[in-house]
Design an enzyme around this catalytic site. Structure first.
Site, mmCIF file in Angstrom:
data_model
loop_
_atom_site.group_PDB
_atom_site.id
_atom_site.type_symbol
_atom_site.label_atom_id
_atom_site.label_comp_id
_atom_site.label_asym_id
_atom_site.label_seq_id
_atom_site.Cartn_x
_atom_site.Cartn_y
_atom_site.Cartn_z
ATOM 1 N N LYS A 9 1.141 -0.887 0.101
ATOM 2 C CA LYS A 9 -0.011 -0.002 -0.279
ATOM 3 C C LYS A 9 0.683 1.201 -0.075
ATOM 4 O O LYS A 9 2.303 1.654 0.362
ATOM 5 C CB LYS A 9 -0.839 0.154 1.351
ATOM 6 N N TYR A 49 -12.427 -2.470 -2.186
ATOM 7 C CA TYR A 49 -12.428 -2.489 -0.635
ATOM 8 C C TYR A 49 -14.210 -2.851 -0.969
ATOM 9 O O TYR A 49 -14.637 -2.502 0.317
ATOM 10 C CB TYR A 49 -11.902 -1.708 -0.405
ATOM 11 N N PHE A 57 -14.209 2.924 7.857
ATOM 12 C CA PHE A 57 -13.088 2.752 7.963
ATOM 13 C C PHE A 57 -13.311 3.344 6.143
ATOM 14 O O PHE A 57 -11.478 4.043 6.249
ATOM 15 C CB PHE A 57 -12.426 2.818 8.946
ATOM 16 N N ASN A 112 -1.373 -0.204 7.407
ATOM 17 C CA ASN A 112 -0.556 -1.468 7.774
ATOM 18 C C ASN A 112 0.042 -2.111 6.372
ATOM 19 O O ASN A 112 0.321 -3.542 6.298
ATOM 20 C CB ASN A 112 -1.409 -2.334 8.526
ATOM 21 N N HIS A 115 -1.982 -5.623 1.657
ATOM 22 C CA HIS A 115 -2.722 -6.245 1.560
ATOM 23 C C HIS A 115 -2.566 -7.463 1.398
ATOM 24 O O HIS A 115 -1.751 -8.126 0.400
ATOM 25 C CB HIS A 115 -4.221 -6.295 0.331
ATOM 26 N N GLU A 126 -9.211 -10.802 -7.435
ATOM 27 C CA GLU A 126 -8.122 -9.548 -7.260
ATOM 28 C C GLU A 126 -6.927 -9.264 -7.947
ATOM 29 O O GLU A 126 -6.579 -8.283 -9.185
ATOM 30 C CB GLU A 126 -8.133 -9.496 -5.640
HETATM 31 N N1 LIG Z 1 -10.913 -0.520 12.101
HETATM 32 C C1 LIG Z 1 -10.389 -0.427 11.620
HETATM 33 N N2 LIG Z 1 -9.588 1.229 11.246
HETATM 34 C C2 LIG Z 1 -9.222 1.658 10.444
HETATM 35 N N3 LIG Z 1 -8.265 1.071 9.327
HETATM 36 C C3 LIG Z 1 -9.208 -0.118 9.103
HETATM 37 C C4 LIG Z 1 -9.411 -0.316 10.133
HETATM 38 N N4 LIG Z 1 -9.804 -2.261 10.173
HETATM 39 C C5 LIG Z 1 -9.157 -2.619 8.438
HETATM 40 N N5 LIG Z 1 -9.036 -1.549 8.397
HETATM 41 C C6 LIG Z 1 -7.959 -1.330 6.958
HETATM 42 O O1 LIG Z 1 -9.220 -1.831 6.196
HETATM 43 C C7 LIG Z 1 -7.569 -2.904 5.819
HETATM 44 C C8 LIG Z 1 -8.708 -3.758 5.132
HETATM 45 O O2 LIG Z 1 -9.421 -4.635 6.227
HETATM 46 P P1 LIG Z 1 -9.890 -6.101 6.490
HETATM 47 O O3 LIG Z 1 -9.640 -6.666 6.016
HETATM 48 O O4 LIG Z 1 -10.298 -6.537 7.854
HETATM 49 O O5 LIG Z 1 -7.947 -6.473 6.725
HETATM 50 P P2 LIG Z 1 -6.829 -7.018 6.110
HETATM 51 O O6 LIG Z 1 -6.019 -6.109 4.818
HETATM 52 O O7 LIG Z 1 -5.871 -7.736 7.524
HETATM 53 O O8 LIG Z 1 -7.973 -8.621 5.132
HETATM 54 C C9 LIG Z 1 -6.531 -3.085 6.407
HETATM 55 O O9 LIG Z 1 -5.503 -3.884 5.815
HETATM 56 C C10 LIG Z 1 -6.604 -1.810 7.116
HETATM 57 O O10 LIG Z 1 -5.795 -0.810 6.008
HETATM 58 MG MG LIG Z 2 -9.134 -8.451 4.103
#
Ligand SMILES: Nc1ncnc2c1ncn2[C@@H]1O[C@H](COP(=O)(O)OP(=O)(O)O)[C@@H](O)[C@H]1O
Ligand SMILES: [Mg+2]
Length: 147
Positions: A9, A49, A57, A112, A115, A126
């Site tokens: 990202k 997304y 969020f 973070n 993805h 995807e």
């Molecule tokens: N509570 C939150 N607050 C802000 N951003 C979030 C939150 N939960 C998830 N995200 C963002 O949305 C992305 C997609 O969420 P998710 O699919 O739950 O996680 P992952 O990337 O671990 O699969 C996350 O990688 C993160 O960047």
């Molecule tokens: Mg995810």
């Protein structure tokens, strides 16, 4: 043999962690089948997304993903989806264990770094979304060593 979509990202690019993170997938034994730098258009980010639409969020997440260049990659290999998720660690960088990408390099929950597809079915969707032009998938000469 499985394929998975990995995104580095915009925070990974801005923080100059592309080599560090890519090297972890590479050293694991996965094989690169697609790689490009993308300034994600809003429509692509929305499709990627879509499952999070309506969450608190969501708007911030879309602004983040479209805020700068993203490295899109396809990695393939045995159990590639689960292997990449394990290498990434938990979503929240503050909770991800040391040794994982997020555990070692991220503190934020949104920013973070990576993805990774969460199932083979979503991986196929995807990969098609980010690489409509197709991939370069050739048999690895080291397959007998890495499995
Ligand atoms: N509570 C939150 N607050 C802000 N951003 C979030 C939150 N939960 C998830 N995200 C963002 O949305 C992305 C997609 O969420 P998710 O699919 O739950 O996680 P992952 O990337 O671990 O699969 C996350 O990688 C993160 O960047
Ligand atoms: Mg995810």
């Amino acid at each position: 043999m499985q394929q998975t979509l990995i995104l580095l990202k915009p925070d990974a690019v801005q923080r100059r962690l592309v080599g560090e993170i890519t090297g972890r997938f590479e050293r694991k034994g996965l094989r690169l089948a697609g790689l490009k730098l993308v300034q994600a258009p809003r429509a692509l980010a929305e499709q990627h997304y879509a499952v999070h639409k309506g969450k608190p969020f969501y708007d911030s997440l879309l602004a983040f993903l479209t805020s700068g260049p993203t490295v899109a990659m396809v990695w393939e290999g045995r159990e590639a989806v689960a292997v990449c998720r394990t290498l990434m660690g938990l979503t929240d960088g503050a909770k991800a264990p040391p040794g994982t990408i997020r555990g070692d390099l991220a503190l934020s929950v949104q920013n973070n770094l990576v993805h990774g597809s969460d199932s083979p079915e979503n991986a196929a969707l995807e990969v098609a979304l980010w690489f409509p032009e197709g991939l370069v998938s050739v048999a690895g000469v080291d397959a007998q060593w890495v499995g």
